[in-house]
Design an enzyme around this catalytic site. Structure first.
Site, mmCIF file in Angstrom:
data_model
loop_
_atom_site.group_PDB
_atom_site.id
_atom_site.type_symbol
_atom_site.label_atom_id
_atom_site.label_comp_id
_atom_site.label_asym_id
_atom_site.label_seq_id
_atom_site.Cartn_x
_atom_site.Cartn_y
_atom_site.Cartn_z
ATOM 1 N N CYS A 43 0.848 -1.198 0.000
ATOM 2 C CA CYS A 43 0.000 0.000 0.000
ATOM 3 C C CYS A 43 0.887 1.254 0.000
ATOM 4 O O CYS A 43 1.990 1.250 0.522
ATOM 5 C CB CYS A 43 -0.904 -0.005 1.233
ATOM 6 S SG CYS A 43 -2.050 1.396 1.275
ATOM 7 N N ASP A 45 0.464 3.783 1.730
ATOM 8 C CA ASP A 45 0.427 4.368 3.077
ATOM 9 C C ASP A 45 1.838 4.715 3.565
ATOM 10 O O ASP A 45 2.733 3.857 3.540
ATOM 11 C CB ASP A 45 -0.230 3.363 4.042
ATOM 12 C CG ASP A 45 -0.580 3.993 5.375
ATOM 13 O OD1 ASP A 45 0.347 4.512 6.039
ATOM 14 O OD2 ASP A 45 -1.762 3.981 5.737
ATOM 15 N N ARG A 47 3.063 4.995 6.338
ATOM 16 C CA ARG A 47 3.540 4.315 7.553
ATOM 17 C C ARG A 47 4.093 2.919 7.283
ATOM 18 O O ARG A 47 4.600 2.261 8.191
ATOM 19 C CB ARG A 47 2.389 4.214 8.575
ATOM 20 C CG ARG A 47 1.870 5.565 9.019
ATOM 21 C CD ARG A 47 0.534 5.422 9.708
ATOM 22 N NE ARG A 47 -0.519 4.941 8.794
ATOM 23 C CZ ARG A 47 -1.781 4.730 9.145
ATOM 24 N NH1 ARG A 47 -2.161 4.930 10.391
ATOM 25 N NH2 ARG A 47 -2.667 4.318 8.258
ATOM 26 N N HIS A 99 -2.113 -4.031 5.049
ATOM 27 C CA HIS A 99 -1.892 -3.618 6.441
ATOM 28 C C HIS A 99 -3.214 -3.274 7.099
ATOM 29 O O HIS A 99 -4.128 -2.776 6.459
ATOM 30 C CB HIS A 99 -0.930 -2.424 6.505
ATOM 31 C CG HIS A 99 -1.487 -1.152 5.926
ATOM 32 N ND1 HIS A 99 -1.971 -0.123 6.705
ATOM 33 C CD2 HIS A 99 -1.682 -0.763 4.650
ATOM 34 C CE1 HIS A 99 -2.407 0.851 5.915
ATOM 35 N NE2 HIS A 99 -2.249 0.494 4.673
ATOM 36 N N CYS A 102 -5.962 0.216 7.074
ATOM 37 C CA CYS A 102 -5.748 0.703 5.705
ATOM 38 C C CYS A 102 -6.901 1.612 5.293
ATOM 39 O O CYS A 102 -8.064 1.177 5.248
ATOM 40 C CB CYS A 102 -5.632 -0.483 4.737
ATOM 41 S SG CYS A 102 -5.355 0.032 3.027
HETATM 42 ZN ZN LIG Z 1 -3.331 1.202 3.036
#
Ligand SMILES: [Zn+2]
Length: 214
Positions: A43, A45, A47, A99, A102
């Protein structure tokens, strides 16, 4: 804002000094070639950073990231990445890593118009529909959300296995194998979903076998 932007270049200089201090050949070696064993599809993302969570150095993992770690059949971007990773880099493993927490999965679980994100999230909504029975039987919304994260990884692994490159390479050379992981943001732990690659490959070959020529 301006300062934090400038800080990036200062941090870069320090990083170069540190890496050169540890190994004077670091950049010269990296510049020559890449030889990663892994393709990581994760992803976007901020993080979830592939190299850090896997403990790998630059050059050790080929990375593709998009919202909700999707492998979409007509997405030229992810298909090109898979093609290059399998046919030119000869990766040994393709990992789809989702994750918990998400935002893409959460957005897809809300039945509403999200503009330009609609066609992308439709793919996640289709995964929900395929597994509607199991998901609707989970009473807790948080648990249902977590389970959709896992099921989505599983479905994206199948989408990787459906590609001709992966099937042909596996039968000719014995790799790559496909694995599904979920990263837990709360604890930093990677969880292997232990998808039975051989079983899934054999199962989906019935309909999606692309190893034969026309
Ligand atoms: Zn995500």
């Amino acid at each position: 804002m301006e300062n934090s932007y400038k800080k990036i270049f200062e941090a870069n200089k320090k990083w170069v000094e540190k890496m050169n201090g540890e190994n004077p050949d670091f950049f010269a070696h990296l510049a020559k070639e890449q030889n990663p064993d892994y393709l990581y599809i994760g992803c976007s993302d901020s993080r979830v950073h592939a190299n850090e969570i896997m403990g790998l150095q630059p050059g050790e993992v080929f990375v593709h990231r998009n919202i909700a770690n999707m492998v979409v059949n007509n997405d030229l971007n992810v298909l090109s990445v898979i093609n290059y990773a399998v046919e030119h880099l000869n990766v040994k493993f393709i990992i789809v890593c989702g994750h918990y927490n998400c935002g893409g999965i959460k957005a897809a679980m809300q039945p509403k118009d999200l503009g330009i994100l609609n066609p992308w999230l439709r793919n996640v909504r289709d995964v929900y529909r395929l597994h509607e029975k199991e998901l609707d039987n989970i009473a807790s919304p948080d648990e249902r959300y977590n389970r959709l994260v896992e099921i989505n990884v599983y479905e994206q692994c199948l989408n990787v296995i459906k590609t001709a490159e992966v099937q042909k390479s596996y039968y000719e050379k014995g790799y790559p194998r496909v694995a599904g992981w979920v990263y837990d943001l709360n604890e930093g732990i990677l969880k292997d979903l232990n998808i039975d690659f051989e079983k899934e490959l054999n199962r989906i070959r019935k309909i999606y076998d692309l190893t034969k020529e026309k």
